[in-house]
Design an enzyme around this catalytic site. Structure first.
Site, mmCIF file in Angstrom:
data_model
loop_
_atom_site.group_PDB
_atom_site.id
_atom_site.type_symbol
_atom_site.label_atom_id
_atom_site.label_comp_id
_atom_site.label_asym_id
_atom_site.label_seq_id
_atom_site.Cartn_x
_atom_site.Cartn_y
_atom_site.Cartn_z
ATOM 1 N N VAL A 1 0.835 -1.207 0.000
ATOM 2 C CA VAL A 1 0.000 0.000 0.000
ATOM 3 C C VAL A 1 0.870 1.259 0.000
ATOM 4 C CG1 VAL A 1 -1.919 -1.167 1.126
ATOM 5 C CG2 VAL A 1 -0.213 0.009 2.526
ATOM 6 N N PHE B 1 20.428 7.663 -2.789
ATOM 7 C CA PHE B 1 21.619 7.730 -3.649
ATOM 8 C C PHE B 1 21.237 8.070 -5.092
ATOM 9 C CE2 PHE B 1 25.719 5.956 -1.856
ATOM 10 C CZ PHE B 1 25.387 6.200 -0.540
ATOM 11 N N CYS C 1 8.455 8.418 -5.146
ATOM 12 C CA CYS C 1 9.339 7.820 -4.127
ATOM 13 C C CYS C 1 10.523 8.668 -3.672
ATOM 14 C CB CYS C 1 9.859 6.482 -4.635
ATOM 15 S SG CYS C 1 8.541 5.300 -4.928
ATOM 16 N N LYS D 1 8.296 10.787 -15.920
ATOM 17 C CA LYS D 1 9.301 10.217 -16.812
ATOM 18 C C LYS D 1 8.565 9.520 -17.944
ATOM 19 C CE LYS D 1 11.436 6.409 -15.331
ATOM 20 N NZ LYS D 1 11.988 5.333 -14.470
HETATM 21 N N1 LIG Z 1 5.902 3.524 -7.477
HETATM 22 C C1 LIG Z 1 7.134 3.074 -7.455
HETATM 23 O O1 LIG Z 1 7.907 3.251 -8.396
HETATM 24 C C2 LIG Z 1 7.637 2.305 -6.272
HETATM 25 C C3 LIG Z 1 8.793 1.539 -6.388
HETATM 26 C C4 LIG Z 1 9.235 0.823 -5.299
HETATM 27 C C5 LIG Z 1 8.543 0.887 -4.094
HETATM 28 N N2 LIG Z 1 7.435 1.662 -3.981
HETATM 29 C C6 LIG Z 1 6.710 1.668 -2.701
HETATM 30 O O2 LIG Z 1 5.625 0.761 -2.803
HETATM 31 C C7 LIG Z 1 4.492 1.242 -2.057
HETATM 32 C C8 LIG Z 1 3.276 1.343 -2.958
HETATM 33 O O3 LIG Z 1 3.558 2.298 -3.965
HETATM 34 P P1 LIG Z 1 2.608 2.481 -5.229
HETATM 35 O O4 LIG Z 1 3.290 3.427 -6.135
HETATM 36 O O5 LIG Z 1 2.180 1.138 -5.734
HETATM 37 O O6 LIG Z 1 1.343 3.176 -4.526
HETATM 38 P P2 LIG Z 1 -0.101 3.410 -5.139
HETATM 39 O O7 LIG Z 1 -0.656 4.603 -4.460
HETATM 40 O O8 LIG Z 1 -0.043 3.362 -6.634
HETATM 41 O O9 LIG Z 1 -0.949 2.103 -4.685
HETATM 42 C C9 LIG Z 1 -1.267 1.793 -3.375
HETATM 43 C C10 LIG Z 1 -2.650 1.137 -3.355
HETATM 44 O O10 LIG Z 1 -2.932 0.665 -2.029
HETATM 45 C C11 LIG Z 1 -4.329 0.776 -1.803
HETATM 46 N N3 LIG Z 1 -4.614 0.694 -0.368
HETATM 47 C C12 LIG Z 1 -4.281 1.587 0.615
HETATM 48 N N4 LIG Z 1 -4.692 1.134 1.812
HETATM 49 C C13 LIG Z 1 -5.302 -0.065 1.611
HETATM 50 C C14 LIG Z 1 -5.927 -1.026 2.465
HETATM 51 N N5 LIG Z 1 -5.980 -0.866 3.799
HETATM 52 N N6 LIG Z 1 -6.469 -2.133 1.913
HETATM 53 C C15 LIG Z 1 -6.403 -2.324 0.569
HETATM 54 N N7 LIG Z 1 -5.812 -1.457 -0.297
HETATM 55 C C16 LIG Z 1 -5.273 -0.343 0.213
HETATM 56 C C17 LIG Z 1 -4.673 2.108 -2.438
HETATM 57 O O11 LIG Z 1 -6.064 2.192 -2.723
HETATM 58 C C18 LIG Z 1 -3.784 2.085 -3.721
HETATM 59 O O12 LIG Z 1 -4.498 1.564 -4.838
HETATM 60 C C19 LIG Z 1 4.935 2.567 -1.444
HETATM 61 O O13 LIG Z 1 5.410 2.323 -0.153
HETATM 62 C C20 LIG Z 1 6.086 3.002 -2.334
HETATM 63 O O14 LIG Z 1 7.007 3.812 -1.664
HETATM 64 C C21 LIG Z 1 6.954 2.346 -5.050
#
Ligand SMILES: NC(=O)c1ccc[n+]([C@@H]2O[C@H](COP(=O)([O-])OP(=O)(O)OC[C@H]3O[C@@H](n4cnc5c(N)ncnc54)[C@H](O)[C@@H]3O)[C@@H](O)[C@H]2O)c1
Length: 478
Positions: free
Chosen positions: A94, A231, A281, A344
């Protein structure tokens, strides 16, 4: 005790990480049943859409995975309770945005969604469940998850409910997520229980070489993810700061990048100067690191990392200012074509995009922007700018009788964006912007016309030979 086999997986969160990650696991592991659940009904509806163009996330190659696996061994739904209950392994994927209020506001990660997930898991899980943190979290968050789960265990009628918590941060980059997931540089698994670690490793071993799967303690795993993003962002801020020196001195940032990148100690990646880093991020994760440093009494370290964000902000505003300067000190009432709004290329994600800052600055100066992006829709742009769409170029022809008040329109094609424009600014490195016919552009733009290449994707001669003025990031001959 972990079971000897994982059959059912539940991933909580169907976002930019949950969706692509589970699609690749489903493709590589046909023996697993994977349920991706989310509270956002619209998002789940879009994941289940028959038309693969309507998936909520654009990533090259994602549609093929969905076509192959959806409703075979990959399912998207809002049935959170049932799927947690059936799962042997639950991924928490999430969002963890920066807190907007309370203690640590503006810096610390808001863990309310992660905590809510842990509570859901503690309530609905059955048997032994391995809980995997996929979200990027502050160091020691696994402890919070563990406390919630252990508390549930103590209070549960069903003493057979047990948990293990692992940290498995995701290193994919948006725009190349599927490729990154299929060929990761490494997979990091932090945890205590070796059996649980092995069960998660076994999933990755279906397509990742054993030597690329790193096992660490849980805190190292959490910190490694924050450090990795810090980094990478630092590298972008570093080269962008050098672009400003290049412009002032007559040097060329591309030449500087090539020269330093061929030093094997530095390496050639992430040395392209651009309009400033964006995405959901980098900023959030550095702020998180800054908060942790302050919390642990390390203000000097906090200051060091905070500067990476400060210079990024400065760099974005620097670009808007120099555009105004080049356009005779005023953009008031002028039409400016904006090419690219996503942070991007190859993604429809606009979170923290440099385009948001630069567009807002120019609108503030009175410009009328005509914004084009191949994958970002006008409603998203409206939401990001917080400024209502002036008129839609799909429905009304261009007349250039624009008022002195700033605003923006949505351009359905590059050509519509360029008609009558005094300048065009390339803010996202989409391939199609590298192939624009600049002779055509010259004919339809208002003279003297300027092209601002903030991504350095154009061949300068082609633009200049068409009779257009060109500014390129980090080019001392500008
Ligand atoms: N986007 C990236 O490039 C990337 C890369 C690596 C890590 N991350 C990390 O991964 C995590 C998710 O990022 P993202 O970009 O996928 O976020 P996002 O906002 O696209 O997706 C998160 C989803 O979680 C859902 N959600 C929230 N609470 C919930 C619950 N209690 N039950 C069910 N669903 C729920 C939201 O509705 C949303 O659809 C973050 O911690 C982010 O830092 C992101």
């Amino acid at each position: 005790m972990p079971s000897t086999e994982i059959k059912n997986i539940c991933c909580i969160g169907a976002g930019y990480v949950g969706g692509p990650t589970m699609s690749v696991i489903a493709d590589k592991c046909p023996h697993l049943h994977i349920h991706v659940v989310d509270i956002d009904e619209q998002r789940i509806k879009a994941w289940n859409s028959k038309n693969l163009q309507d998936l909520p996330i654009y990533e090259p190659g994602l549609d093929e995975k969905i076509k192959k696996c959806r409703d075979i061994n990959l399912y998207f739904s809002t049935e959170i309770e049932k799927n947690i209950s059936n799962a042997d392994m639950v991924f928490i994927s999430v969002n963890t945005p920066t807190k907007t209020k309370g203690i640590g506001a503006g810096k610390a990660s808001d863990l309310k969604w992660v905590e809510a997930c842990a509570r859901q898991v503690s309530k609905y899980a059955s048997g032994h469940t391995i809980v995997v943190e996929k979200s990027t979290l502050p160091v020691k968050t696994a402890e919070v998850i563990k406390i919630i789960l252990e508390d549930a265990q103590l209070n549960s009628q069903n003493s057979k409910t047990t948990f293990d918590v692992l940290s498995n941060p995701e290193f994919l980059a948006e725009g190349s997520a599927i490729e990154d997931l299929e060929n990761p540089d490494r997979v990091l698994i932090g945890g205590e229980n070796i059996e649980a670690i092995n069960l998660l490793s076994e999933i990755y071993l279906n397509w990742v070489a054993e030597e690329k799967i790193l096992h660490t303690n849980i805190w190292s795993s959490e910190l490694a993810k924050l450090t990795s993003n810090a980094f990478l962002a630092q590298r972008i801020s570093s080269i962008n700061s050098i672009s400003a020196i290049c412009e002032a001195t007559g040097a060329d940032v591309r030449e500087v990048s090539r020269a330093i990148g061929s030093d094997s100690r530095i390496g050639s990646k992430f040395l392209d100067s651009g309009p400033g880093f964006g995405g959901s991020c980098f900023k959030k994760d550095i702020l998180n690191l800054v908060y942790l440093c302050e919390y642990f009494g390390l203000p000097e370290v906090a200051k060091f990392w905070e500067e990476v964000i400060e210079i990024n902000k400065w760099h974005q505003h620097r670009i808007s200012k120099l555009i105004v300067k080049k356009l005779f000190g005023t953009v008031s009432g002028k039409k400016i074509s904006i090419l690219g709004f996503a942070f991007k290329a190859n993604t429809n994600d606009t979170r923290e995009s440099a385009a948001i800052v630069i567009c807002k600055d120019l609108i503030e100066e009175g410009a009328l922007l005509s914004i084009h992006d191949p994958k970002v829709d006008k409603y998203q742009i409206e939401k990001d700018l917080g400024i209502k769409l002036n008129l839609n170029e799909e429905s009304k022809s261009e007349d250039h009788s624009y008022k002195s008040k700033g605003g923006w329109t949505y351009a359905p094609s590059i050509k519509k964006s360029l008609i009558g424009a005094d300048a065009s600014i390339i803010l996202t490195e989409w391939n199609e912007y590298g192939n624009i016919d600049w002779n055509m552009a010259k004919k339809i733009m208002r003279s003297p016309s300027w092209i601002f290449d903030a991504r350095s994707i154009l061949i300068p001669e082609k633009v200049k030979n068409a009779g257009l003025n060109l500014w390129r990031i980090g080019d001392g001959s500008n």
